[in-house]
Design a protein around this motif. Structure first.
Motif, PDB file in Angstrom:
ATOM      1  N   ASP A  26       1.201   6.037   9.400  1.00 24.52           N
ATOM      2  CA  ASP A  26       2.227   5.117   8.881  1.00 24.52           C
ATOM      3  C   ASP A  26       3.535   5.853   8.578  1.00 24.52           C
TER       4      ASP A  26
ATOM      5  N   ARG B 243      -7.947   4.768   3.288  1.00 26.00           N
ATOM      6  CA  ARG B 243      -6.903   3.772   3.528  1.00 26.00           C
ATOM      7  C   ARG B 243      -7.573   2.404   3.616  1.00 26.00           C
TER       8      ARG B 243
ATOM      9  N   THR C 111       0.876  -1.182   0.000  1.00 22.40           N
ATOM     10  CA  THR C 111       0.000   0.000   0.000  1.00 22.40           C
ATOM     11  C   THR C 111       0.911   1.230   0.000  1.00 22.40           C
TER      12      THR C 111
ATOM     13  N   PRO D 195       0.228  11.463   8.418  1.00 21.28           N
ATOM     14  CA  PRO D 195      -0.354  10.112   8.500  1.00 21.28           C
ATOM     15  C   PRO D 195       0.406   9.201   9.463  1.00 21.28           C
TER      16      PRO D 195
ATOM     17  N   LEU E 205      -4.685  10.382  -1.702  1.00 22.02           N
ATOM     18  CA  LEU E 205      -5.617   9.351  -1.231  1.00 22.02           C
ATOM     19  C   LEU E 205      -6.573   9.945  -0.202  1.00 22.02           C
TER      20      LEU E 205
ATOM     21  N   ASP F 224     -11.009   1.313   5.644  1.00 21.26           N
ATOM     22  CA  ASP F 224     -12.009   2.383   5.760  1.00 21.26           C
ATOM     23  C   ASP F 224     -13.329   1.944   5.115  1.00 21.26           C
TER      24      ASP F 224
ATOM     25  N   LEU G  43      -0.636   9.556   2.440  1.00 19.51           N
ATOM     26  CA  LEU G  43      -1.828   9.853   1.625  1.00 19.51           C
ATOM     27  C   LEU G  43      -1.477  10.595   0.344  1.00 19.51           C
TER      28      LEU G  43
END
Length: 426
Positions: free
Chosen positions: A271, A375, A245, A269, A372, A378, A249
């Motif tokens: 991550d 995620r 992924t 974000p 994005l 969601d 974003l």
């Protein structure tokens, strides 16, 4: 230089599965750099290495020969311990941007020689060049002075650093030999060792958006590079991290800079923050510095370090970043849960919008990319925005939209969450 050899004999030895001698390796790398060994001969040798492999001793010697083809930077004027980080590249991987000033703010000097994007993976230099005035090229004295005074440098590698690698890298790209692990490992490590860093942390990406799709191959590459670092006196640690992924974003140039600044301001974000802190802890550990990067991030010191680094290279940290002329929102066609956001597909969409290049001489658009809005995991309803396509050229949107649509999977149930950190190799 030890002995003269016939290039064809070196090719045949590797083709037949033999280990090359130190003298053969020294000669062939030097002779290729000088133009004595022709491209077609090095192409044949690279293919033989891809098919037959190399022993650990051969890879260490090959790396040493690549380093010896150019200069080795002397960072002895820098009083702080030095540590660098290298990522094998991914989609939305802007980690170098917040990480370098964060580690510098913790008291370590970070000599970060970075590259440009090719294909679906973005280049750190392309991202930073979206900041008005910022320059990627520094002379060696400028590089050392900035490292000494500010503790953080992100710039292009000078022409004198591992010239054999630059020549061989271009050749591998057009001969189907990019995947050879001995050549990947020696390419990365020759440049990192030549830049003079005392320690190194590697972020080896695994997944659809990464160069390495399988954990096994990524682990082999990581282990090879960690051993090479050790053999050359550079303490090296590798983390295997997920790239199925996109990270964060944003996927693009200016938009990734904006997201990095959010992280430095204490947001961003989860991550991106998680990976930045994980790599910062590893870098501080290999440098032998006891500091808490989370507290440093919170204090604002990393943001001060970022601003000083950007200014030192001619950039204006307060200048507005370039935007895109055209935007298009992709919406959910059905109710459900986002079960997948394929990193490769999203990366290709960003590339089609102008954020990346197909050939190394192509220009990139600073404002193009993908933002994005969701995620994996969601819940969405039909009509909800999934992502936004940004470009300066509307003609680029249809193909990018098709790639982005194919990259998003909406299902009835949430996917099993995948950990960002897969393994650690030291």
């Amino acid at each position: 230089m030890s002995g003269e050899f016939a290039a064809v004999d070196v090719i045949i030895a590797k083709r037949d599965g033999h280990a090359l001698s130190d003298a053969q390796i020294d000669w062939v790398v030097d002779a290729y750099t000088r133009g004595v060994v022709a491209d077609e001969q090095m192409s044949a040798l690279a293919m033989a290495i891809l098919l037959r492999g190399m022993t650990g001793a051969e890879i260490a010697r090959w790396t040493a020969a690549m380093i010896a083809s150019g200069e080795r930077l002397d960072l002895s004027a820098v009083s702080r311990p030095t540590v660098d980080k290298h990522s094998t590249g991914g989609v939305g991987d802007k980690i170098t941007l917040p990480l370098t000033p964060l580690v510098a703010a913790c008291g370590v000097a970070v000599p970060q020689l970075s590259g440009r994007g090719l294909g679906h993976t973005g280049g750190t230099l392309d991202k930073l060049e979206s900041i008005p005035g910022w320059r990627a090229r520094l002379s060696n004295p400028e590089f050392v002075a900035q490292l000494r005074d500010i503790g953080a440098v992100i710039c292009a590698a000078g022409e004198g650093l591992a010239p054999a690698d630059r020549k061989l890298y271009a050749l591998r790209d057009v001969t189907g030999t990019v995947e050879a692990i001995p050549l990947i490992a020696s390419s990365i490590m020759s440049k990192k060792i030549a830049e003079g860093t005392g320690a190194l942390v590697l972020d080896v990406k695994v997944g659809s958006g990464a160069f390495m799709k399988e954990v096994g191959a990524a682990r082999e590459l990581a282990r090879t590079m960690v051993e090479l670092g050790g053999a050359h006196g550079v303490r090296t640690v590798a983390l295997l991290t997920d790239m199925s992924t996109p990270l964060g974003l944003t996927i693009g140039n200016a938009i990734e800079v904006a997201e990095s600044v959010e992280v430095l301001a204490g947001g961003g974000p989860a991550d991106v923050v998680e990976l930045t802190l994980a790599l910062a802890r590893e870098m501080l550990d290999v440098a032998g510095v006891d500091a808490d990067p989370a507290k440093t991030l919170e204090s604002g010191a990393a943001m001060d370090s970022w601003r000083a680094m950007i200014r030192a290279q001619g950039g204006d940290p307060d200048a507005p970043l370039p935007g895109a002329k055209e935007t298009e929102v992709l919406r959910a066609s059905t109710d459900g849960v986002v079960a997948g956001l394929d990193a490769y597909g999203i990366g290709i969409a960003a590339w089609r919008l102008g954020a990346g290049r197909a050939r190394k001489e192509d220009p990139v658009s600073a404002g193009a990319g993908v933002v994005l809005k969701v995620r994996p995991g969601d819940r969405v309803r039909a009509g909800d925005p999934l992502l936004e396509l940004r470009t300066d050229e509307p003609a680029r949107i249809p193909a990018a939209r098709a790639d982005a649509e194919a990259a998003i999977r909406i299902a009835d149930a949430a996917p099993e969450p995948t950990p960002l950190l897969i393994d650690r190799i030291a």
